[in-house]
Enzyme design. Structure first.
Site, PDB file in Angstrom:
ATOM      1  N   ASP A   1       0.821  -1.200   0.037  1.00 22.41           N
ATOM      2  CA  ASP A   1       0.073   0.020   0.020  1.00 22.41           C
ATOM      3  C   ASP A   1       0.698   1.383   0.012  1.00 22.41           C
ATOM      4  OD1 ASP A   1       0.969  -0.419   2.552  1.00 22.41           O
ATOM      5  OD2 ASP A   1      -0.859   0.403   3.787  1.00 22.41           O
TER       6      ASP A   1
ATOM      7  N   CYS B   1       5.665 -13.646  -0.397  1.00 17.33           N
ATOM      8  CA  CYS B   1       5.161 -12.660   0.659  1.00 17.33           C
ATOM      9  C   CYS B   1       4.150 -13.780   1.519  1.00 17.33           C
ATOM     10  CB  CYS B   1       4.485 -11.605   0.242  1.00 17.33           C
ATOM     11  SG  CYS B   1       2.912 -12.042  -0.767  1.00 17.33           S
TER      12      CYS B   1
END
Length: 218
Positions: free
Chosen positions: A105, A132
């Protein structure tokens, strides 16, 4: 032959149901888009492991049971975008670990270029796995930008693979999708080719370079 209104209603409902059952699967088959053979190919769905190229894989966070498979795939480097220590599951496996914790983000162009360069450098030593936690948002972002900047895909093609490639729910990739849509593709490709840290001359990495040069002057 006289039929009661109830009998006619039953016949009508049966006809409608039959048309739905016959036409529904056909309609679904017509509208379902085929999966592109150019997209990353599934290797182990249990850890969202996919093969992007002969030297690049993507996944969620692997576990100790994944080590044998990665060794069969001859993975030489694991690049992680989370804070967890990969040695916790890799153990003493002869695999180089690169830790690059990121946040989808708030990723910037300099971070993307840095990751792409490290992936390319690692690939020269053998197959690389990037991951991830879930294998879709952060990994999806860098996978898409690798497709675009390194492999020359256009944005739409990379976004379609990201969102429809089987890596997870599209809602979980909103941050990655937003970055890819807004990316300055030409600028990133030029910066990558020229060895620049960012396409923006006012990026923090460039400011640091200018300051370092100024301090080095006699």
């Amino acid at each position: 032959m006289h039929r009661s209104p109830l009998a006619w209603l039953r016949l009508l409902l049966a006809a409608v149901l039959g048309a739905f059952l016959l036409g529904g699967p056909l309609h679904a088959a017509e509208t379902a888009a085929p999966r592109s053979p150019a997209w990353a190919q599934a290797v182990d769905p249990s850890i969202n492991l996919y093969r992007m190229s002969p030297t690049l894989y993507r996944s969620a966070l692997p576990n100790a049971q994944s080590v044998a498979l990665l060794q069969r795939l001859q993975v030489k480097t694991v690049v992680s975008f989370i804070k967890d220590d990969d040695r916790a599951w890799l153990g003493q496996a002869p695999v180089r670990v690169v830790s690059l914790p990121t946040h989808a983000d708030r990723v910037d162009d300099a971070e993307v270029l840095s990751v792409l360069r490290q992936l390319q450098a690692a690939e020269r030593e053998g197959p690389v796995l990037m991951h991830c936690k879930h294998g879709n948002n952060r990994t999806g972002l860098f996978a898409a930008m690798y497709r675009i900047v390194v492999q020359g895909w256009d944005k739409q093609a990379a976004l379609e693979e990201m969102q429809r490639g089987g890596f997870g729910d599209e809602d979980d990739m909103r941050d990655a999708s937003a970055y890819v849509r807004g990316a300055d593709v030409d600028g990133l490709r030029l910066a990558m080719a020229n060895g620049e840290c960012s396409p923006s001359r006012f990026a923090l990495c460039h400011v640091r370079e200018w300051m370092a040069q100024a301090l080095d002057r006699p």
